[in-house]
Enzyme design. Structure first.
Site, PDB file in Angstrom:
ATOM      1  N   SER A  87      49.310  36.983  41.447  1.00 46.64           N
ATOM      2  CA  SER A  87      48.194  37.903  41.696  1.00 46.64           C
ATOM      3  C   SER A  87      48.682  39.171  42.399  1.00 46.64           C
ATOM      4  O   SER A  87      49.462  39.937  41.835  1.00 46.64           O
ATOM      5  CB  SER A  87      47.105  37.189  42.506  1.00 46.64           C
ATOM      6  OG  SER A  87      45.944  37.981  42.604  1.00 46.64           O
ATOM      7  N   HIS A 195      39.710  37.333  39.966  1.00 50.23           N
ATOM      8  CA  HIS A 195      40.179  36.932  38.630  1.00 50.23           C
ATOM      9  C   HIS A 195      39.050  36.346  37.774  1.00 50.23           C
ATOM     10  O   HIS A 195      39.194  35.310  37.133  1.00 50.23           O
ATOM     11  CB  HIS A 195      41.355  35.948  38.740  1.00 50.23           C
ATOM     12  CG  HIS A 195      42.518  36.532  39.478  1.00 50.23           C
ATOM     13  ND1 HIS A 195      43.312  37.527  38.949  1.00 50.23           N
ATOM     14  CD2 HIS A 195      42.987  36.288  40.728  1.00 50.23           C
ATOM     15  CE1 HIS A 195      44.231  37.867  39.838  1.00 50.23           C
ATOM     16  NE2 HIS A 195      44.047  37.149  40.919  1.00 50.23           N
ATOM     17  N   GLN A 244      44.768  42.124  34.986  1.00 51.81           N
ATOM     18  CA  GLN A 244      44.962  41.020  35.916  1.00 51.81           C
ATOM     19  C   GLN A 244      43.746  40.753  36.803  1.00 51.81           C
ATOM     20  O   GLN A 244      43.473  39.614  37.176  1.00 51.81           O
ATOM     21  CB  GLN A 244      46.191  41.325  36.781  1.00 51.81           C
ATOM     22  CG  GLN A 244      46.638  40.198  37.677  1.00 51.81           C
ATOM     23  CD  GLN A 244      47.143  40.711  39.018  1.00 51.81           C
ATOM     24  OE1 GLN A 244      46.380  41.213  39.834  1.00 51.81           O
ATOM     25  NE2 GLN A 244      48.436  40.585  39.229  1.00 51.81           N
TER      26      GLN A 244
END
Length: 293
Positions: A87, A195, A244
């Site tokens: 991440s 996310h 992402q």
């Protein structure tokens, strides 16, 4: 081949980086530069702040990024064969393989943190850890909850997956996961649904900053979260980095691909040893270590 890996949010701890600052002139230079760029003393919070202070989003992400980059900077003749980050850690990885300048990456990390915080405040949301259930079952249960947002967010290691979404969606999914045989399905004390599609406002806010930033061709491939594959093309790396925020972190698949491509040792750069533990759970034969400080 050496694979350098960089942790994400949750690895912070009070006093982080103080030893680096005191012992290594290059690390001190990087820390001082970060304070100047951010316009406040991040190091003061890192060195003397409490756990609560460090959990503030505008602090957490830059602090972990800064610690990770400074630790990589003290490695003699540092030249990784491959890199990856979990991440937030992907930004640290991109500095380590020289795709991004430290100054540019820090500004992106700061903007990312603030954009994610704003997205969290816009719509209450959360995440939950699901233990002891196959990834496919977790994904299927999430997909079956059609009237709420809930998706797989972090594929951390076999049997450990984090889901993300609306509060009601995550709570409902947890009930279904337990009924399906999960050992645990526990809502996490986080600020929002990272996310997941609920981070779309943050993605849109960050898009302009990422597109305006210069990305260079790196000295080695970066294995990116969105699909766990290696990339060297700067424009493709940009695109994947932006995706992402709303896509899952495919850490299990990333480690598996790195091993398949020749990674013989995984070295974690940054606070804590979370990633080393995950790598060993993904492949118990893997060689893992920290940067010696």
């Amino acid at each position: 081949m050496k694979a350098y890996i960089f942790p994400g949010q949750g690895s912070q701890f009070p006093g982080m980086g103080q030893d680096l600052y005191a012992q290594y002139p290059e690390a001190k230079r990087i820390f001082d530069l970060a304070n100047e760029i951010l316009g406040f003393s991040l190091t003061e919070i890192m060195f003397a702040g409490t756990e609560v202070d460090l959990k503030e989003t505008k602090v957490t992400q830059p602090a972990i990024f800064l610690h990770s980059v400074a630790q990589a900077a003290i490695i003699p003749d540092f030249r990784p064969d491959m890199v990856a980050g979990h991440s937030l850690g992907e930004f640290s990885a991109l500095v380590a393989n020289k795709v991004l300048r430290f100054e540019d990456a820090l500004q992106l990390v700061s903007k990312r943190a603030l954009a994610m915080q704003a997205a969290c405040e816009k719509e209450p949301s959360t995440m939950a850890a699901v233990l002891g259930l196959d990834d496919e079952i977790v994904a299927r249960i999430c997909a079956e909850i059609s009237d709420e947002i809930v998706v797989p967010a972090n594929y951390n290691c076999p049997g450990q997956l984090v889901i993300s979404g609306s509060i009601k969606g995550v709570e409902l999914a947890c009930e279904k996961m337990k009924a399906a045989g999960a050992k645990r399905a526990l809502v996490l004390p986080v600020g929002g649904a990272f996310h997941s599609p609920l981070m779309k406002p943050a993605e849109e806010e960050l898009a302009q900053a990422i597109k305006a930033t210069t990305f260079q061709k790196g000295i080695c491939p970066v294995y990116q979260n969105v699909d766990a594959k290696p990339y060297s093309d700067p424009e493709q790396i940009k695109e994947n980095l932006l995706k992402q925020l709303t896509a899952p972190v495919r850490w299990t698949q990333t480690v598996q691909n790195m091993i398949q491509d020749g990674a013989a040792e995984f070295i974690e750069c940054g606070p804590g040893k979370v990633l080393q533990g995950l790598v060993k759970k993904i492949n118990k034969e893997a060689v893992v270590s920290s940067v010696a400080v």
